[in-house]
Design a protein around this motif. Structure first.
Motif, PDB file in Angstrom:
ATOM      1  N   MET A   1       1.305  -0.950  -0.492  1.00 41.99           N
ATOM      2  CA  MET A   1      -0.138  -0.161   0.444  1.00 41.99           C
ATOM      3  C   MET A   1       0.913   1.318  -0.096  1.00 41.99           C
ATOM      4  O   MET A   1       1.361   1.610   0.438  1.00 41.99           O
ATOM      5  N   GLY A   2       0.875   1.745  -0.949  1.00 43.02           N
ATOM      6  CA  GLY A   2       2.057   2.318  -1.056  1.00 43.02           C
ATOM      7  C   GLY A   2       0.956   4.771  -1.361  1.00 43.02           C
ATOM      8  O   GLY A   2       0.372   4.261  -1.566  1.00 43.02           O
ATOM      9  N   LEU A   3       1.983   5.530  -1.285  1.00 44.31           N
ATOM     10  CA  LEU A   3       1.362   6.961  -2.068  1.00 44.31           C
ATOM     11  C   LEU A   3       1.971   6.745  -3.346  1.00 44.31           C
ATOM     12  O   LEU A   3       2.977   7.267  -3.922  1.00 44.31           O
ATOM     13  N   ASP A   4       0.681   7.782  -3.365  1.00 41.31           N
ATOM     14  CA  ASP A   4       0.638   7.643  -5.226  1.00 41.31           C
ATOM     15  C   ASP A   4       0.084   8.646  -5.469  1.00 41.31           C
ATOM     16  O   ASP A   4      -0.474   9.650  -4.960  1.00 41.31           O
ATOM     17  N   LEU A   5       0.823   8.833  -6.611  1.00 42.45           N
ATOM     18  CA  LEU A   5       0.607  10.963  -7.710  1.00 42.45           C
ATOM     19  C   LEU A   5      -0.110  11.029  -8.573  1.00 42.45           C
ATOM     20  O   LEU A   5       0.504   9.932  -9.277  1.00 42.45           O
ATOM     21  N   THR A   6      -1.295  10.714  -9.047  1.00 46.79           N
ATOM     22  CA  THR A   6      -2.348  10.422 -10.476  1.00 46.79           C
ATOM     23  C   THR A   6      -2.109  11.973 -10.981  1.00 46.79           C
ATOM     24  O   THR A   6      -2.481  12.810 -10.088  1.00 46.79           O
ATOM     25  N   VAL A   7      -2.002  11.899 -12.207  1.00 43.69           N
ATOM     26  CA  VAL A   7      -1.744  13.547 -12.637  1.00 43.69           C
ATOM     27  C   VAL A   7      -3.038  13.261 -13.665  1.00 43.69           C
ATOM     28  O   VAL A   7      -3.653  13.261 -14.383  1.00 43.69           O
ATOM     29  N   LEU A   8      -4.153  15.058 -13.121  1.00 43.63           N
ATOM     30  CA  LEU A   8      -5.102  14.876 -14.154  1.00 43.63           C
ATOM     31  C   LEU A   8      -5.101  15.906 -14.705  1.00 43.63           C
ATOM     32  O   LEU A   8      -5.702  15.896 -15.580  1.00 43.63           O
ATOM     33  N   GLY A   9      -4.092  16.488 -14.884  1.00 46.63           N
ATOM     34  CA  GLY A   9      -3.906  17.322 -15.425  1.00 46.63           C
ATOM     35  C   GLY A   9      -2.616  18.830 -16.043  1.00 46.63           C
ATOM     36  O   GLY A   9      -2.541  18.743 -14.214  1.00 46.63           O
ATOM     37  N   CYS A  10      -2.016  19.229 -16.023  1.00 48.03           N
ATOM     38  CA  CYS A  10      -1.263  20.932 -15.898  1.00 48.03           C
ATOM     39  C   CYS A  10      -1.181  21.164 -16.081  1.00 48.03           C
ATOM     40  O   CYS A  10       0.179  22.176 -16.587  1.00 48.03           O
ATOM     41  N   ALA A  11      -1.692  21.074 -17.410  1.00 47.20           N
ATOM     42  CA  ALA A  11      -1.122  23.028 -18.997  1.00 47.20           C
ATOM     43  C   ALA A  11      -1.817  24.240 -17.898  1.00 47.20           C
ATOM     44  O   ALA A  11      -2.754  24.238 -16.962  1.00 47.20           O
ATOM     45  N   SER A  16      -5.489  22.239 -22.541  1.00 43.72           N
ATOM     46  CA  SER A  16      -5.359  21.642 -24.059  1.00 43.72           C
ATOM     47  C   SER A  16      -6.646  20.936 -24.728  1.00 43.72           C
ATOM     48  O   SER A  16      -7.276  20.599 -23.676  1.00 43.72           O
ATOM     49  N   THR A  17      -6.288  20.424 -25.214  1.00 45.74           N
ATOM     50  CA  THR A  17      -7.688  19.129 -26.635  1.00 45.74           C
ATOM     51  C   THR A  17      -6.980  17.743 -25.292  1.00 45.74           C
ATOM     52  O   THR A  17      -8.360  17.593 -24.948  1.00 45.74           O
ATOM     53  N   ASP A  18      -5.807  18.222 -25.243  1.00 45.47           N
ATOM     54  CA  ASP A  18      -5.495  16.367 -24.013  1.00 45.47           C
ATOM     55  C   ASP A  18      -5.033  16.548 -22.601  1.00 45.47           C
ATOM     56  O   ASP A  18      -4.862  15.615 -22.021  1.00 45.47           O
ATOM     57  N   ASN A  19      -5.334  17.940 -22.307  1.00 47.64           N
ATOM     58  CA  ASN A  19      -4.911  18.079 -20.780  1.00 47.64           C
ATOM     59  C   ASN A  19      -5.006  19.347 -20.133  1.00 47.64           C
ATOM     60  O   ASN A  19      -5.908  20.597 -20.819  1.00 47.64           O
ATOM     61  N   PRO A  20      -6.028  18.491 -19.153  1.00 53.87           N
ATOM     62  CA  PRO A  20      -6.881  19.900 -18.525  1.00 53.87           C
ATOM     63  C   PRO A  20      -5.300  20.877 -17.466  1.00 53.87           C
ATOM     64  O   PRO A  20      -4.534  20.656 -17.689  1.00 53.87           O
ATOM     65  N   CYS A  21      -6.252  21.887 -17.334  1.00 54.18           N
ATOM     66  CA  CYS A  21      -4.934  22.311 -16.075  1.00 54.18           C
ATOM     67  C   CYS A  21      -4.802  22.100 -14.904  1.00 54.18           C
ATOM     68  O   CYS A  21      -5.162  20.699 -15.096  1.00 54.18           O
ATOM     69  N   SER A  22      -4.340  22.524 -14.170  1.00 49.44           N
ATOM     70  CA  SER A  22      -3.582  21.871 -12.583  1.00 49.44           C
ATOM     71  C   SER A  22      -4.942  20.897 -12.227  1.00 49.44           C
ATOM     72  O   SER A  22      -5.362  21.954 -11.479  1.00 49.44           O
ATOM     73  N   GLY A  23      -4.365  19.410 -11.182  1.00 51.04           N
ATOM     74  CA  GLY A  23      -4.963  19.117 -10.596  1.00 51.04           C
ATOM     75  C   GLY A  23      -4.584  17.801 -10.566  1.00 51.04           C
ATOM     76  O   GLY A  23      -3.846  17.116 -11.625  1.00 51.04           O
ATOM     77  N   TYR A  24      -4.618  17.207  -9.250  1.00 52.07           N
ATOM     78  CA  TYR A  24      -3.572  15.940  -9.026  1.00 52.07           C
ATOM     79  C   TYR A  24      -4.810  14.500  -8.339  1.00 52.07           C
ATOM     80  O   TYR A  24      -5.269  15.483  -7.127  1.00 52.07           O
ATOM     81  N   LEU A  25      -4.619  13.771  -7.950  1.00 51.69           N
ATOM     82  CA  LEU A  25      -5.239  12.971  -7.287  1.00 51.69           C
ATOM     83  C   LEU A  25      -3.811  12.657  -6.032  1.00 51.69           C
ATOM     84  O   LEU A  25      -2.864  11.462  -6.776  1.00 51.69           O
ATOM     85  N   VAL A  26      -4.155  12.632  -4.947  1.00 49.08           N
ATOM     86  CA  VAL A  26      -3.394  11.854  -4.060  1.00 49.08           C
ATOM     87  C   VAL A  26      -3.422  11.009  -3.186  1.00 49.08           C
ATOM     88  O   VAL A  26      -4.803  11.097  -3.105  1.00 49.08           O
ATOM     89  N   SER A  27      -2.800   9.597  -3.220  1.00 47.39           N
ATOM     90  CA  SER A  27      -3.915   8.248  -2.780  1.00 47.39           C
ATOM     91  C   SER A  27      -2.960   7.289  -2.188  1.00 47.39           C
ATOM     92  O   SER A  27      -1.597   7.700  -2.449  1.00 47.39           O
TER      93      SER A  27
END
Length: 250
Positions: A1-11, A16-27
Motif C-alpha cells: 500500500m503505497g503513496l501514489d500521485l496521479t496527474v489529472l492535468g497540468c496545462a 488543451s484538447t488532451d490536457n486539463p489545467c492543474s489537478g492531481y489525485l493523491v492516494s
C-alpha cells in the motif's frame, strides 16, 4: 500500500484538447485527496475516484487554472446525483467568499458552506486527511499561495503550487521523496512569480529531493525541453507530469 500521485492535468493557463489545467489525485490505501482543481480536472478525477469517496480537496491558490472546477463540483454536490456529507476543502484565505461571488448573480449569497467544509490555510498549517499528513507553507506568487508536503507510510511528496523560488518551499521539500515542481516560466524576469526549469532543478538540489517531477510547463516550452533544462541543475531522476500518469512515491 503505497503513496501514489496521479496527474489529472497540468496545462497553463488554459486547458488543451488532451490536457486539463492543474489537478492531481493523491492516494494512499482508501484515502483520496484532490490537490488543485484546475479547469477541466473534475472529469478525469472521476476515472479514478467517485466524489462520494473523496476525502478532501486542497487548493494552492485561487487562480482559475488551479481552482475553477470547484464551481462545477459545487453543483455536483448540491444539485445532482452525488449523495454525501460536505467535502473538507482546504484553501487560501477568502476562498469561501470568492466561490460565492462566482456562483451568485443576485442579492443572495450562494451557500458554498453547504457543499464544502472550509478551512483556510496559513503558513505552517498541519492536518490529517485519512492516512495522509499534510503540512502547508506559504510561497511567493504575488497572491496568497501555498505549497504542501504530504506524508504517509514513510513516504513524502512535496508540491510547489505556483511560486517563485523561495526558502519556504526549499525547507518544506527537505529530503522529500518526490518534488512536484511547476516550471511555467521560460526565462527569468524582474517580476518572476514562477520557476523556470533551471529554478526547479536548483530547488530540488537545494532541498535534497530524491526525485523531481516537472509540471505546469509554460506554453513556450515543450515538456522535454523543460526536463532537459532542469537536468542541468539537478542530477537525480526527472520526469514530466504528463496527464493520466501515476507516480509511486517513495
Amino acid at each position: 500500500m503505497g503513496l501514489d500521485l496521479t496527474v489529472l492535468g497540468c496545462a497553463t493557463p488554459y486547458p488543451s484538447t488532451d490536457n486539463p489545467c492543474s489537478g492531481y489525485l493523491v492516494s494512499h490505501g482508501d484515502t483520496r485527496l484532490w490537490m488543485d482543481a484546475g479547469t477541466g480536472t473534475l472529469g478525469p478525477l472521476q476515472r479514478h475516484t467517485r466524489l462520494e469517496d473523496l476525502d478532501a480537496i486542497w487548493i494552492s491558490h485561487l487562480h482559475a487554472d488551479h481552482s475553477a472546477d470547484l464551481l462545477t463540483t459545487y453543483y455536483a454536490l448540491l444539485f445532482a446525483d452525488v449523495e454525501r456529507d460536505r467535502i473538507p476543502l482546504y484553501g487560501p484565505p477568502g476562498i469561501a467568499d470568492r466561490l460565492a461571488t462566482f456562483l451568485t448573480n443576485g442579492p443572495q449569497r450562494s451557500p458554498v458552506e453547504d457543499a464544502f467544509e472550509i478551512t483556510e490555510l496559513h503558513h505552517g498549517h498541519k492536518t490529517a486527511v485519512g492516512s495522509l499528513r499534510l503540512t502547508t507553507a506559504a510561497v511567493e506568487h504575488g497572491i496568497p499561495a501555498f505549497g504542501v508536503r504530504i506524508e504517509a507510510a514513510g513516504a513524502s511528496l512535496t508540491y510547489s503550487g505556483d511560486t517563485a523560488p523561495c526558502r519556504n518551499l526549499t525547507e518544506l521539500a527537505s529530503g522529500t521523496d518526490v518534488l512536484l515542481c511547476e516550471s511555467e516560466s521560460a526565462v527569468k524576469t524582474s517580476d518572476m512569480a514562477h520557476h523556470t526549469p533551471e529554478d526547479a532543478g536548483e530547488t530540488a538540489t537545494a532541498a535534497g529531493a530524491r526525485r523531481l517531477v516537472i509540471t505546469h510547463v509554460g506554453r513556450f516550452l515543450t515538456p522535454q525541453e523543460a526536463v532537459t533544462r532542469a537536468s542541468a541543475r539537478y542530477s537525480g531522476p526527472i520526469d514530466h507530469a504528463a496527464p493520466g500518469v501515476t507516480f509511486s512515491v517513495g
